[in-house]
Scaffold this motif. Structure first.
Motif, PDB file in Angstrom:
ATOM      1  N   HIS A  34      -5.224   0.239   5.218  1.00 23.94           N
ATOM      2  CA  HIS A  34      -4.238   1.275   5.874  1.00 23.94           C
ATOM      3  C   HIS A  34      -3.696   1.632   7.203  1.00 23.94           C
ATOM      4  CE1 HIS A  34      -5.315   2.202   1.364  1.00 23.94           C
ATOM      5  NE2 HIS A  34      -4.524   1.232   1.580  1.00 23.94           N
TER       6      HIS A  34
ATOM      7  N   TYR B 160      -0.597   2.783  -7.463  1.00 21.69           N
ATOM      8  CA  TYR B 160      -1.831   3.055  -7.561  1.00 21.69           C
ATOM      9  C   TYR B 160      -2.588   4.240  -8.602  1.00 21.69           C
ATOM     10  CZ  TYR B 160      -2.589   2.416  -2.124  1.00 21.69           C
ATOM     11  OH  TYR B 160      -2.645   1.873  -1.643  1.00 21.69           O
TER      12      TYR B 160
ATOM     13  N   HIS C 227      -5.277  -2.113  -6.829  1.00 24.53           N
ATOM     14  CA  HIS C 227      -4.684  -0.612  -6.654  1.00 24.53           C
ATOM     15  C   HIS C 227      -3.767  -1.237  -8.126  1.00 24.53           C
ATOM     16  CE1 HIS C 227      -7.336   2.050  -4.994  1.00 24.53           C
ATOM     17  NE2 HIS C 227      -7.290   1.111  -3.778  1.00 24.53           N
TER      18      HIS C 227
ATOM     19  N   CYS D  24       1.047  -1.530   0.034  1.00 24.24           N
ATOM     20  CA  CYS D  24       0.371  -0.125  -0.045  1.00 24.24           C
ATOM     21  C   CYS D  24       0.251   1.047   0.000  1.00 24.24           C
ATOM     22  CB  CYS D  24      -0.951   0.326   1.291  1.00 24.24           C
ATOM     23  SG  CYS D  24      -2.509  -0.651   0.826  1.00 24.24           S
TER      24      CYS D  24
ATOM     25  N   ASP E 280      -0.980  -3.671  -3.704  1.00 20.68           N
ATOM     26  CA  ASP E 280      -1.124  -1.796  -3.773  1.00 20.68           C
ATOM     27  C   ASP E 280       0.772  -1.703  -4.085  1.00 20.68           C
ATOM     28  OD1 ASP E 280      -4.058  -2.433  -3.768  1.00 20.68           O
ATOM     29  OD2 ASP E 280      -4.107  -1.472  -2.077  1.00 20.68           O
TER      30      ASP E 280
ATOM     31  N   ASP F 244      -4.375  -4.114   3.077  1.00 18.68           N
ATOM     32  CA  ASP F 244      -5.736  -3.305   2.216  1.00 18.68           C
ATOM     33  C   ASP F 244      -5.786  -1.760   3.283  1.00 18.68           C
ATOM     34  OD1 ASP F 244      -8.142  -2.889   0.254  1.00 18.68           O
ATOM     35  OD2 ASP F 244      -8.866  -4.071   1.908  1.00 18.68           O
TER      36      ASP F 244
END
Ligand code: FE2
Length: 515
Positions: free
Chosen positions: A415, A182, A244, A152, A179, A413
């Motif tokens: 965050h 993005y 993403h 992420c 991720d 996922d």
């Protein structure tokens, strides 16, 4: 008589040489700038080797990366010492224009469970040294393992300084839960979870990606980051993807815009190709007509079986029209799938084997069924893009974990950092889940979100939550699993890392203790 030149007579006249594969270019004068600006990486180790990755791109943000559209020979070498005195393997790989001049070398013939150093060369240009590591032999009595969990990394939301800190942790491997990029284009940010503005720290280049070149440019922008390059150069990665890399919350052949499946498939294929081109993974993961065969397993001797799962490609559509919602009947759909039948059977066989001391399910979306309700809401609110939206396959998997006493789930996922326990419908705790936060997605954050106490009060299975950025460090021994939540004070500027919490799991006990 006129001589009619047809394609056939032309080819016949030119002879067989005209039909041969294009010549492979080598040498000094191919580039007008340093060609290794995207760094190096390694991944998917075996007991006798690993994958080495680089991509030629002297002009990384340009279409084609600034490389002549021909195959180019790239030399590589592996040494058993950091001084690069003892070269144990070397060769020449071909960087092909079809794959954006990326290189994936599958090295074999090395010794198990030890570090190696590597580099690539073209002409006088050479990369910095990368450090990687082979797997232990499957039956080896491994007494300790240390690895990082990360993902992420929204470029716009913050710097990747967490990766720089992670590179200094001396880990055996990195699990990346996805991720990696993005897909959003630059836009004014919505307020963050605490209502504070989320500044765009550094904007994405280009609009939302749809073509392979669009996605390549996005990967190139990310991989130009020196902190990310340092994390790749420090250890082998087990790379997976989440949403993403393609589009927010896609599953199977569906995106959230009701794009026809046949059309979304084209975009997904473009995204998958760019993912492969920029990931240190094996040729078996080149995308094919049905997608990417991404799920795989790593056996760290008798200590740990790590199962890297794919929770996107084979999943049925999110129930209740996705998002954070009260449960609707589709949440208990008996036909719902998260892993798909084939991957689920593969995992069941692995878990049934009971070979390793610990089983790790390294995956993307949260398995804990959290009730997210806040304020005056009287019914539970669930994240329909998590396993909580898929009660039938979730229960099947938890039943498989029952009695093992050695299952740890690693997730991304959200965050946020979470630690908690997973229980069957009958209320039996069968596994522990650690959710890693994000490298940068969500911006600076803070220790806890405004609603954290309320969420905790509705979820006794949840033992810890935190809303800072960072990564996990897992230290595993035969009797004890320790997860350290490493958090950044800031990501909008180059920040410092510290350990916010330590969670431990005793082997044989499906429970987590926070320290
Ligand atoms: Fe994310």
């Amino acid at each position: 008589m006129t001589l009619e030149i047809t394609r056939r007579t032309l080819i016949g006249g030119l002879g067989a040489a005209a039909l041969a594969a294009p010549a492979i270019l080598h040498g000094q004068m191919l580039f007008n700038a340093y060609p290794f600006r995207l760094g190096v990486a390694s991944g998917d180790p075996t007991p006798d080797g690993f994958v080495l990755w680089t991509r030629l791109a002297p002009d990384p943000l340009a279409d084609g990366g600034g490389v002549p559209m021909a195959p180019i020979g790239v030399d590589w070498a592996v040494a058993s010492d950091p001084g690069f005195k003892a070269v144990v393997q070397k060769g020449t790989a071909i960087a092909r224009p079809e794959l954006a001049h990326s290189v994936h070398v599958e090295v074999t013939g090395l010794l198990p469970d030890r570090p190696y150093w590597y580099r690539f060369m073209v002409g006088r240009d050479r990369t910095l040294l990368g450090r990687t590591r082979t797997l232990p032999l499957p039956g080896a009595n491994v007494r300790a393992l240390k690895f990082a969990v990360a993902g992420c990394q929204n470029y716009e939301d913050g710097l990747f300084t967490a990766f720089r800190h992670m590179a200094a942790e001396d880990v055996d491997f990195v699990f990346h839960y996805g991720d990696y990029i993005y897909e959003d284009r630059w836009r004014p940010k919505d307020p963050g979870h605490d209502g504070r503005p989320r500044p765009t720290v550094r904007p994405h280049i280009g609009d939302k990606p749809f073509s392979t070149d669009d996605y390549r440019r996005r990967y190139a922008q990310y991989k130009l980051d020196g902190d990310l390059q340092a994390a790749h150069a420090a250890a082998p990665w087990w790379t997976t993807f989440d949403d993403h890399e393609v589009e927010d919350n896609w599953v199977g052949l569906e995106d959230k815009y009701d794009t026809p499946a046949a059309v979304f498939r084209l975009r997904r294929a473009a995204a998958f190709q760019a993912w492969y081109e920029h990931s240190p993974v094996r040729a078996g993961m080149i995308p094919g007509p049905t997608g990417i065969a991404m799920h795989r397993r790593a056996r760290y001797g008798t200590l740990l079986d790590a199962h890297f799962l794919d929770t996107r490609q084979y999943r049925t559509n999110q129930p209740c029209d996705d998002d954070f919602k009260p449960d609707c009947p589709a949440v208990t759909d008996p036909k719902a799938q998260v892993l798909g039948t084939e991957q689920e059977a593969w995992l069941a066989r692995s878990l049934g084997g009971k070979r390793a001391r610990w089983n790790c399910l390294a995956q993307q979306v949260m398995m804990m069924r959290l009730d997210r309700r806040t304020g005056d809401t009287v019914v539970p609110i669930r994240n329909m893009d998590s396993w909580a939206g898929y009660m039938t396959p979730r229960e099947r998997l938890l039943e498989r974990c029952r009695g093992l006493g050695n299952v740890v789930v690693l997730t991304g996922d959200e965050h946020q950092n979470f630690a908690g326990e997973l229980a069957t419908a009958k209320g039996e705790t069968v596994a522990v889940e650690f959710v890693g936060t994000s490298i940068s997605a969500g911006g600076d954050g803070g220790d806890v979100r405004r609603d954290a106490a309320e969420v905790r009060s509705h979820n006794p299975q949840l033992k810890f939550s935190n809303d800072q950025r960072g990564y996990l460090i897992c230290s595993v021994t035969p009797d004890r699993w320790e997860t350290r939540f490493r958090v950044m004070d800031r990501v909008t500027v180059a920040g410092e890392v510290s350990t916010r919490a330590v969670a431990t799991v005793e082997h044989g006990v499906a429970g987590v203790v926070m320290g």
